[in-house]
Scaffold this motif. Sequence first.
Motif, PDB file in Angstrom:
ATOM      1  N   ASP A 220     -24.570  -5.301  28.747  1.00 49.63           N
ATOM      2  CA  ASP A 220     -23.720  -6.449  28.456  1.00 49.63           C
ATOM      3  C   ASP A 220     -23.230  -6.460  27.007  1.00 49.63           C
ATOM      4  O   ASP A 220     -22.708  -7.464  26.520  1.00 49.63           O
ATOM      5  CB  ASP A 220     -24.438  -7.769  28.770  1.00 49.63           C
ATOM      6  CG  ASP A 220     -25.808  -7.877  28.105  1.00 49.63           C
ATOM      7  OD1 ASP A 220     -26.120  -7.043  27.229  1.00 49.63           O
ATOM      8  OD2 ASP A 220     -26.580  -8.791  28.473  1.00 49.63           O
TER       9      ASP A 220
ATOM     10  N   PHE B  43     -17.508 -19.889  27.866  1.00 44.51           N
ATOM     11  CA  PHE B  43     -18.184 -19.373  29.056  1.00 44.51           C
ATOM     12  C   PHE B  43     -17.944 -20.290  30.260  1.00 44.51           C
ATOM     13  O   PHE B  43     -17.726 -19.817  31.382  1.00 44.51           O
ATOM     14  CB  PHE B  43     -19.682 -19.240  28.809  1.00 44.51           C
ATOM     15  CG  PHE B  43     -20.064 -18.105  27.890  1.00 44.51           C
ATOM     16  CD1 PHE B  43     -19.101 -17.321  27.265  1.00 44.51           C
ATOM     17  CD2 PHE B  43     -21.396 -17.828  27.630  1.00 44.51           C
ATOM     18  CE1 PHE B  43     -19.460 -16.286  26.414  1.00 44.51           C
ATOM     19  CE2 PHE B  43     -21.767 -16.790  26.786  1.00 44.51           C
ATOM     20  CZ  PHE B  43     -20.796 -16.020  26.180  1.00 44.51           C
TER      21      PHE B  43
ATOM     22  N   ALA C  94     -24.903 -16.322  31.841  1.00 49.95           N
ATOM     23  CA  ALA C  94     -23.537 -16.393  32.353  1.00 49.95           C
ATOM     24  C   ALA C  94     -23.291 -15.312  33.396  1.00 49.95           C
ATOM     25  O   ALA C  94     -22.679 -15.564  34.444  1.00 49.95           O
ATOM     26  CB  ALA C  94     -22.544 -16.262  31.207  1.00 49.95           C
ATOM     27  N   ASN C  95     -23.773 -14.117  33.152  1.00 46.03           N
ATOM     28  CA  ASN C  95     -23.573 -13.032  34.105  1.00 46.03           C
ATOM     29  C   ASN C  95     -24.409 -13.233  35.365  1.00 46.03           C
ATOM     30  O   ASN C  95     -23.977 -12.890  36.469  1.00 46.03           O
ATOM     31  CB  ASN C  95     -23.907 -11.695  33.451  1.00 46.03           C
ATOM     32  CG  ASN C  95     -22.833 -11.247  32.473  1.00 46.03           C
ATOM     33  OD1 ASN C  95     -21.665 -11.552  32.641  1.00 46.03           O
ATOM     34  ND2 ASN C  95     -23.230 -10.534  31.439  1.00 46.03           N
TER      35      ASN C  95
ATOM     36  N   VAL D  65     -19.346 -11.192  31.265  1.00 45.65           N
ATOM     37  CA  VAL D  65     -19.316 -11.571  29.856  1.00 45.65           C
ATOM     38  C   VAL D  65     -19.955 -10.441  29.068  1.00 45.65           C
ATOM     39  O   VAL D  65     -21.050  -9.981  29.403  1.00 45.65           O
ATOM     40  CB  VAL D  65     -20.073 -12.888  29.606  1.00 45.65           C
ATOM     41  CG1 VAL D  65     -20.097 -13.222  28.121  1.00 45.65           C
ATOM     42  CG2 VAL D  65     -19.447 -14.031  30.399  1.00 45.65           C
TER      43      VAL D  65
ATOM     44  N   VAL E 229     -25.366 -14.862  27.365  1.00 43.86           N
ATOM     45  CA  VAL E 229     -24.642 -13.826  28.104  1.00 43.86           C
ATOM     46  C   VAL E 229     -25.373 -13.491  29.399  1.00 43.86           C
ATOM     47  O   VAL E 229     -24.768 -13.395  30.472  1.00 43.86           O
ATOM     48  CB  VAL E 229     -24.470 -12.564  27.237  1.00 43.86           C
ATOM     49  CG1 VAL E 229     -23.931 -11.402  28.072  1.00 43.86           C
ATOM     50  CG2 VAL E 229     -23.537 -12.837  26.068  1.00 43.86           C
TER      51      VAL E 229
ATOM     52  N   VAL F 127     -14.966 -12.444  29.853  1.00 43.65           N
ATOM     53  CA  VAL F 127     -14.956 -12.793  28.434  1.00 43.65           C
ATOM     54  C   VAL F 127     -15.599 -11.676  27.641  1.00 43.65           C
ATOM     55  O   VAL F 127     -16.615 -11.100  28.060  1.00 43.65           O
ATOM     56  CB  VAL F 127     -15.743 -14.102  28.163  1.00 43.65           C
ATOM     57  CG1 VAL F 127     -15.802 -14.392  26.660  1.00 43.65           C
ATOM     58  CG2 VAL F 127     -15.131 -15.278  28.896  1.00 43.65           C
ATOM     59  N   THR F 128     -15.017 -11.368  26.479  1.00 46.65           N
ATOM     60  CA  THR F 128     -15.703 -10.532  25.497  1.00 46.65           C
ATOM     61  C   THR F 128     -15.618 -11.238  24.156  1.00 46.65           C
ATOM     62  O   THR F 128     -14.576 -11.787  23.810  1.00 46.65           O
ATOM     63  CB  THR F 128     -15.105  -9.110  25.443  1.00 46.65           C
ATOM     64  OG1 THR F 128     -15.911  -8.283  24.610  1.00 46.65           O
ATOM     65  CG2 THR F 128     -13.681  -9.103  24.924  1.00 46.65           C
TER      66      THR F 128
ATOM     67  N   ALA G 228     -14.395 -19.843  31.469  1.00 43.18           N
ATOM     68  CA  ALA G 228     -14.271 -18.561  32.163  1.00 43.18           C
ATOM     69  C   ALA G 228     -14.868 -18.634  33.565  1.00 43.18           C
ATOM     70  O   ALA G 228     -14.306 -18.096  34.526  1.00 43.18           O
ATOM     71  CB  ALA G 228     -14.945 -17.464  31.351  1.00 43.18           C
TER      72      ALA G 228
END
Length: 578
Positions: free
Chosen positions: A441, A254, A288-289, A299, A285, A264-265, A257
Amino acid sequence: MTFDLLIRNGTIVDGLGGEPVVGDVAIRDGIIVAVGTVTGSADRVIDATGLLVTPGFVDLHTHYDGQAIWSDRMTPSSAHGVTTAVMGNCGVGFAPCRPEDHDVLVDVMAGVEDIPGVVMVDGLPWHWETFPEFLDALESRQRDIDVATLLPHSPLRVYVMGQRGVDREPATSEDLDLMRKLAEEAVQAGALGFASSRFTLHKTESGRPIPSYDADRAEIEAIARGVDAGGGGLIQFVPDLVAGDYEPVLRTVFDVAADVGLPVTFTLAVGNAGEPFFLDALTMVEKANQDAGADGPSVTAQIFPRPIGLVLGLELSGNPFVMYPSYREIAGLPLAEKVAEMRKPEVRQRILSDKPASDGHPLMFAAQAWDYMFPLEDPPNYEPSPQDSIAARARARGVSPLEEAYDRLLDDDGHAMLLVTLANFRDGSLDTVAELIRRDDVVLGLGDGGAHYGMICDASFPTYMLTHWVRDRAGARLTLAEAVRELTSVPARVAGLHDRGRIAVGYKADINVIDADAIRLHRPVVAYDLPAGGKRLDQKADGYVATVVSGAVITENGEPTDARPGRLVRGRQPAPLR
């Protein structure tokens, strides 16, 4: 006005979540040119009265890297409405690769993805060395559906570092510079991004961790910066699902990225019991978003919409007795002879009294998970009641689970199969999965088409979405519009393929015509259609009236046509100008 194909009077599900509407879809030169009430003639007309008309499905997580070379049909996926398959996942694949390293990559793919080495040796011509050359080989092959690919980390590492890469030694600054350069070259040639894995169970057939397993942040960042320099793309990642602690590895990915500016997935699994580690991953997640902002990288967690598990049987790679010396004595017999032997009382007693040897496939720890093992019948039930488990059935009969499993394997003259629900079956149901697949997400994936040939047949999940989650399940169901959105525009967006996944003017004419009442998923069957006579699990479905790729009908009423319009998708695709 004249069209190549006109689909009339169908119930159009647009792929964006809008309410279905009745109308027509007109196609010319592989593109949707009119939607609604369409006048004009066409070379071919499909009467879709009473039928669903959806975009073609996009599968984010497949392993057709080999099958796309040796076959012109990407089944099971193309039999379940998939029109675009993304491969190169989990950081394994066949390029870049020097001739002296062919055996290394075969060993990796055989171990991680359960593709027999002889199948790859016989099926791969190795007309390539670099990743761009591999893309050229893919592009030269006609097939039923489109394929796109990520740059896999393990082959890249071995190509740059040789035996040091195989031995998982740290990369030098010179190694990192070359990885960055080759990643840039791969994206410029058409890679969608790159893929890697830190999953403990991802081992080579010889039992070693895969080359990318110990890669540090500097290596991940070097490759990511190469992807960015080449034009950008997706990072696909598999954390260590066995350890359960997502934080250390995901934090690295993360952070990289965010620094580089890539989406990212990653693979998300729900433990059947114990601590809900998946919630920690989702918290990461969300943060991060949030930190990325509206225009930053996104993500997403990939979830499989039914249990992650194995299919066991006497014809397959695994069963509860596969490591028993007494079973191994007869394991190589033709099925009918093996069944005849196992039905002999003295053979039954000898096997049931035996003990497993210590060696075997790393996933065989699950071969005796009796509480999570169920008979897989036709039609298959992927959300069975705990009362149908081998453990519960054994208690009801007053026998051991080992005896119950032995007897069930002999059903249907030995063609019987057992489903082991390793994950996503929390507290004996898919209720948690039902909650997750509604999240923005979280995306659908992990069908693994083209891999795990003798243990898994999960590429059929689009049909499962339309049957179980839309039509058949009691409670926590999805609407048709929601399910189609999750199978089309959402994965297309994550992959960066903005030219498909919806029914609208200007978009690629990848379309399914489906009979919602007739759609039905069949139990997997064993097919002997791989190179060198190799076997694999295949799975069919009823209800797909037509599947269209680039305006050409590739399947009709479940049967393939001669059309092979599928092509390699080189890189991310912009949305059409309208």
